[in-house]
Design a protein around this motif. Sequence first.
Motif, mmCIF file in Angstrom:
data_model
loop_
_atom_site.group_PDB
_atom_site.id
_atom_site.type_symbol
_atom_site.label_atom_id
_atom_site.label_comp_id
_atom_site.label_asym_id
_atom_site.label_seq_id
_atom_site.Cartn_x
_atom_site.Cartn_y
_atom_site.Cartn_z
ATOM 1 N N ILE A 260 0.857 -1.183 0.000
ATOM 2 C CA ILE A 260 0.000 0.000 0.000
ATOM 3 C C ILE A 260 0.893 1.233 0.000
ATOM 4 N N TYR A 261 0.689 2.087 -1.004
ATOM 5 C CA TYR A 261 1.522 3.260 -1.251
ATOM 6 C C TYR A 261 0.792 4.560 -0.942
ATOM 7 N N SER A 262 1.559 5.577 -0.621
ATOM 8 C CA SER A 262 1.064 6.953 -0.538
ATOM 9 C C SER A 262 1.430 7.690 -1.820
ATOM 10 N N PHE A 263 0.517 8.557 -2.268
ATOM 11 C CA PHE A 263 0.740 9.320 -3.499
ATOM 12 C C PHE A 263 0.351 10.774 -3.304
ATOM 13 N N SER A 264 0.939 11.615 -4.147
ATOM 14 C CA SER A 264 0.525 13.012 -4.250
ATOM 15 C C SER A 264 0.608 13.418 -5.711
ATOM 16 N N GLY A 265 0.110 14.625 -6.012
ATOM 17 C CA GLY A 265 0.392 15.235 -7.296
ATOM 18 C C GLY A 265 1.768 15.865 -7.275
ATOM 19 N N LYS A 266 2.269 16.252 -8.430
ATOM 20 C CA LYS A 266 3.624 16.807 -8.516
ATOM 21 C C LYS A 266 3.734 18.140 -7.785
ATOM 22 N N ASP A 267 2.747 19.004 -7.937
ATOM 23 C CA ASP A 267 2.792 20.299 -7.262
ATOM 24 C C ASP A 267 2.748 20.133 -5.748
ATOM 25 N N ALA A 268 1.912 19.204 -5.266
ATOM 26 C CA ALA A 268 1.813 18.975 -3.821
ATOM 27 C C ALA A 268 3.141 18.496 -3.253
ATOM 28 N N ALA A 269 3.827 17.630 -3.972
ATOM 29 C CA ALA A 269 5.126 17.139 -3.503
ATOM 30 C C ALA A 269 6.138 18.279 -3.403
ATOM 31 N N ASP A 270 6.098 19.199 -4.382
ATOM 32 C CA ASP A 270 7.014 20.336 -4.356
ATOM 33 C C ASP A 270 6.677 21.319 -3.241
ATOM 34 N N GLN A 271 5.397 21.544 -3.017
ATOM 35 C CA GLN A 271 4.956 22.539 -2.035
ATOM 36 C C GLN A 271 4.993 22.019 -0.602
ATOM 37 N N HIS A 272 4.991 20.693 -0.438
ATOM 38 C CA HIS A 272 4.896 20.122 0.916
ATOM 39 C C HIS A 272 5.982 19.062 1.145
ATOM 40 N N PRO A 273 7.246 19.451 1.174
ATOM 41 C CA PRO A 273 8.310 18.465 1.418
ATOM 42 C C PRO A 273 8.212 17.823 2.794
ATOM 43 N N TYR A 274 7.705 18.566 3.788
ATOM 44 C CA TYR A 274 7.573 18.007 5.142
ATOM 45 C C TYR A 274 6.531 16.883 5.155
ATOM 46 N N VAL A 275 5.365 17.149 4.581
ATOM 47 C CA VAL A 275 4.319 16.122 4.525
ATOM 48 C C VAL A 275 4.798 14.931 3.701
ATOM 49 N N SER A 276 5.461 15.223 2.595
ATOM 50 C CA SER A 276 5.968 14.155 1.739
ATOM 51 C C SER A 276 6.923 13.238 2.496
ATOM 52 N N GLN A 277 7.817 13.821 3.312
ATOM 53 C CA GLN A 277 8.778 13.008 4.050
ATOM 54 C C GLN A 277 8.098 12.235 5.175
ATOM 55 N N LEU A 278 7.106 12.842 5.818
ATOM 56 C CA LEU A 278 6.348 12.096 6.828
ATOM 57 C C LEU A 278 5.746 10.829 6.226
ATOM 58 N N LEU A 279 5.165 10.951 5.033
ATOM 59 C CA LEU A 279 4.577 9.784 4.388
ATOM 60 C C LEU A 279 5.653 8.784 3.991
ATOM 61 N N GLN A 280 6.803 9.267 3.555
ATOM 62 C CA GLN A 280 7.910 8.373 3.224
ATOM 63 C C GLN A 280 8.357 7.601 4.466
ATOM 64 N N ASN A 281 8.259 8.214 5.628
ATOM 65 C CA ASN A 281 8.686 7.594 6.888
ATOM 66 C C ASN A 281 7.656 6.619 7.460
ATOM 67 N N LEU A 282 6.405 6.696 6.988
ATOM 68 C CA LEU A 282 5.327 5.946 7.629
ATOM 69 C C LEU A 282 5.492 4.447 7.418
ATOM 70 N N VAL A 283 5.400 3.697 8.498
ATOM 71 C CA VAL A 283 5.403 2.239 8.465
ATOM 72 C C VAL A 283 4.397 1.755 9.506
#
Length: 332
Positions: A260-283
Amino acid sequence: MKTTTLTKLGGILAASALALTACGASNSGGEPAGGGDETKAGDRDWSDCKPGDGSKDVAGTSDDNKDVSLGIFNGWDESYATIYLLKNVLEDDGYKVKTDELDAGPMFTGVAQGDIDFFTDGWLPLTHANYIEQFGDDLVDHGCWYDNAKLTIAVNEDSPAKTIGDLKDMGDEYNNTLYGIEAGAGLTKTTKEEAIPEYGLDNLDYKISSTPAMLAQLKKSTDADENVAVTLWRPHWAYDAFPVRDLKDPKGAMGDAERIYSFSGKDAADQHPYVSQLLQNLVLDDDHLASLENLMFSEDHYNGKDHEKAVAEWLKDNPDFVDTWKKGELAK
């Protein structure tokens, strides 16, 4: 004039109508599509993912824009669980969080179009493969957070059967009955077309009814200390609520586990690096996820009626979770 949220979502629903028809993706209550052994969607092997890959401490990472929208798949327990976990953490960090509940087709469409920032419930390589084929070029994945999404046949933990094949000779121990869920579910199709013929389980009365009816029977039987066999799937809160275990599937009739993966749009990933990394860290492992979902959805707890309180209570019971998550250490 800015487009209203209602107008945007209406557009998403309209735009995704063809996608839903073409993909034919169906998933009852967050159970895997089932069947098949394909691993690729698009040009990528989505089975090649370990939860927590790419984790790192979020200290020093920040978002200038603290307005964020999170998407929840209608009726998918793990989607509510992960999104409300994320919402709790982000609001504590000063974010304004908006949530939208949509089906899979509208969700992939909305995120690809930039109308929704993030969602956490992309099942690959099978269940959502067609959506990746259609929208993958407009999406950014933030890793898989769970790697054991699979169809199962489960029994009470103190019963004699060890493998699905044991039910052929041990049917009397289980009243010669296998309790199932909805007729249209992928789990039902896989059990009927793959597991039953593969293991020769024609001796069993396969009762196809509904998920609530199956869970009610599971509760009734385990409360009475009686043997019971049911079709089930992971992740599911039943594994925390009841004393059950999966039967081994040596022939692989129920299919391989998905991620099960987390996804965003490209703009959201650029605008929200903190949220993006939190999701990358989630286990989340089976124990954590089942206990959280049990608290959120079972009748003995919040019964799906107050996700914020349920998540807050779970985090109180797991006081180190958020700190470990932020440090990128959940995978250790």
